[in-house]
Scaffold this active site. Structure first.
Site, PDB file in Angstrom:
ATOM      1  N   VAL A  13       0.840  -1.198   0.000  1.00  0.00           N
ATOM      2  CA  VAL A  13       0.000   0.000   0.000  1.00  0.00           C
ATOM      3  C   VAL A  13       0.875   1.248   0.000  1.00  0.00           C
ATOM      4  CG1 VAL A  13      -1.720   1.312   1.303  1.00  0.00           C
ATOM      5  CG2 VAL A  13      -1.943  -1.164   1.082  1.00  0.00           C
ATOM      6  N   TYR A  14       2.014   1.176   0.693  1.00  0.00           N
ATOM      7  CA  TYR A  14       2.944   2.310   0.690  1.00  0.00           C
ATOM      8  C   TYR A  14       3.360   2.648  -0.740  1.00  0.00           C
ATOM      9  CZ  TYR A  14       7.383   4.808   1.103  1.00  0.00           C
ATOM     10  OH  TYR A  14       8.402   5.714   0.954  1.00  0.00           O
ATOM     11  N   ALA A  15       3.798   1.638  -1.479  1.00  0.00           N
ATOM     12  CA  ALA A  15       4.226   1.870  -2.861  1.00  0.00           C
ATOM     13  C   ALA A  15       3.066   2.372  -3.721  1.00  0.00           C
ATOM     14  CB  ALA A  15       4.800   0.584  -3.452  1.00  0.00           C
TER      15      ALA A  15
ATOM     16  N   SER B  79       0.508   4.091  -2.738  1.00  0.00           N
ATOM     17  CA  SER B  79       0.187   5.480  -2.382  1.00  0.00           C
ATOM     18  C   SER B  79       1.149   6.450  -3.058  1.00  0.00           C
ATOM     19  CB  SER B  79       0.221   5.660  -0.862  1.00  0.00           C
ATOM     20  OG  SER B  79       1.540   5.622  -0.340  1.00  0.00           O
ATOM     21  N   LYS B  80       2.416   6.058  -3.180  1.00  0.00           N
ATOM     22  CA  LYS B  80       3.405   6.930  -3.813  1.00  0.00           C
ATOM     23  C   LYS B  80       3.224   6.975  -5.328  1.00  0.00           C
ATOM     24  CE  LYS B  80       5.640   8.634  -0.387  1.00  0.00           C
ATOM     25  NZ  LYS B  80       5.621  10.102  -0.187  1.00  0.00           N
TER      26      LYS B  80
END
Length: 335
Positions: free
Chosen positions: A151-153, A155-156
């Site tokens: 999810v981090y990737a 979001s970016k």
């Protein structure tokens, strides 16, 4: 110049703010001081910034758009560097909504305030994690980044797409920087170098994932900060006709750029640990573990575009960067 730096009590944000303050810029910092890791180190980073008369700090979350809008209106920035984000690949599996709220909602508020206030240039943090399942090395900005593994990737990657839309519709110059494994003094306690150093000194095991078969393009903090400053200055101060500028066919004529920013020299994780052992004069007790969900085995940055456009030159070898980190760590924790 008057510059907004979000995430200014964070690792990269605080080091960037100091660099800008030292050269005479006025910096307004925003940070929410969350407890993702020990807030004390954030407070100590901030304490260094507050010694500058040309620094002003706000403890605020980017999801609070009312307060953010007030800050934009009061200070009338020329440029913005958005480094505020919920970081960490593994934590995004445990708490995905924190990433949506901070990295997507918060970034939308930054973009909208940049539009309203006619900001000359927005530079923002992306990540090498956007390359996800890619196996072609080195990672290039021209490669697909449509298969993030966390999810981090995701979001970016969303930030990059949102920035493109605002650049295209409103002609706001935006530059996204895909950071590759940043390390150094004042770093984040959740990062590998910090954890390894702490555990080795305390005689505890270190967890090494993927059985140590990782390579990472470890990039020293000073090289990262120098790259951010070069991109921030260059686009904002150029005489580009943004209405007719087209840096890449995929940009649809928008004043929008994406760059890898890394060391361009991937290092085996076990060599990284060896460099740390050599510096500490102490062997690590290693607990080998399988690949973690969301992690990628290897990262390697193609930085040709950043070299060509901004004369970017990372200069810090890993052994030197590790030495500097250990010196800082021992001094900070009075070891």
């Amino acid at each position: 110049m008057k510059i907004l730096v979000t995430g200014s009590a964070g690792f990269i944000g605080s080091m960037l703010a100091m660099k800008l303050l030292d050269r005479g810029d006025k910096v307004i910092g925003i940070d929410n001081h969350n407890d993702y890791y020990d807030p004390k180190i954030k407070d100590d980073r901030l304490e260094r910034l507050l010694k500058y008369t040309n620094y002003k700090h706000y403890k605020n979350d980017l999801s609070d758009n009312k307060k953010l809008s007030e800050i934009f209106t009061i200070h009338k920035f020329q440029k913005v560097v958005n480094l505020a984000a919920q970081a960490g690949v593994r934590y995004s599996i445990e708490n995905p909504l924190a990433y949506i709220n901070s990295n997507i909602v918060g970034f939308a508020h930054i973009l909208e305030n940049c539009r309203i206030n006619k900001i000359k240039h927005l530079v923002y943090a992306s990540t090498s994690s956007v390359y996800g399942a890619n196996t072609k090395m080195p990672f290039s900005e021209h490669d697909s980044a449509n298969h993030p593994l966390s999810v981090y990737a995701a979001s970016k990657k969303s930030n990059e797409l949102m920035a493109h839309t605002y650049s295209y519709l409103h002609k706001i110059p935006t530059t996204g920087l895909r950071f590759f494994t940043v390390y150094g003094p004042w770093g984040r306690p959740d990062m590998a170098l910090f954890k390894f150093t702490k555990n080795i000194l305390e005689g505890k095991n270190i967890d090494v994932f993927n059985n140590g078969k990782h390579t990472r393009d470890f990039t020293y903090i000073d090289d990262i900060v120098n790259g951010i400053v070069k991109t921030l200055d260059n686009v904002a101060n150029s005489n580009v006709d943004w209405d007719n500028y087209n840096p890449d066919p995929a940009s649809s004529g928008a004043p929008w750029r994406i760059y890898n920013i890394g060391n361009n020299k991937p290092v085996e994780l076990m060599d990284y640990i060896f460099a740390l052992e050599k510096t500490l004069g102490k062997k690590a007790k290693i607990n080998y573990l399988p690949l973690q969900p969301g992690d990628v085995p290897d990262t390697y940055a193609n930085v040709d575009n950043l070299i060509k456009d901004f004369d970017y030159k990372p200069t810090t070898a890993v052994i030197d960067g590790v030495n500097k980190f250990v010196e800082w760590y021992k001094d900070y924790y009075q070891i």
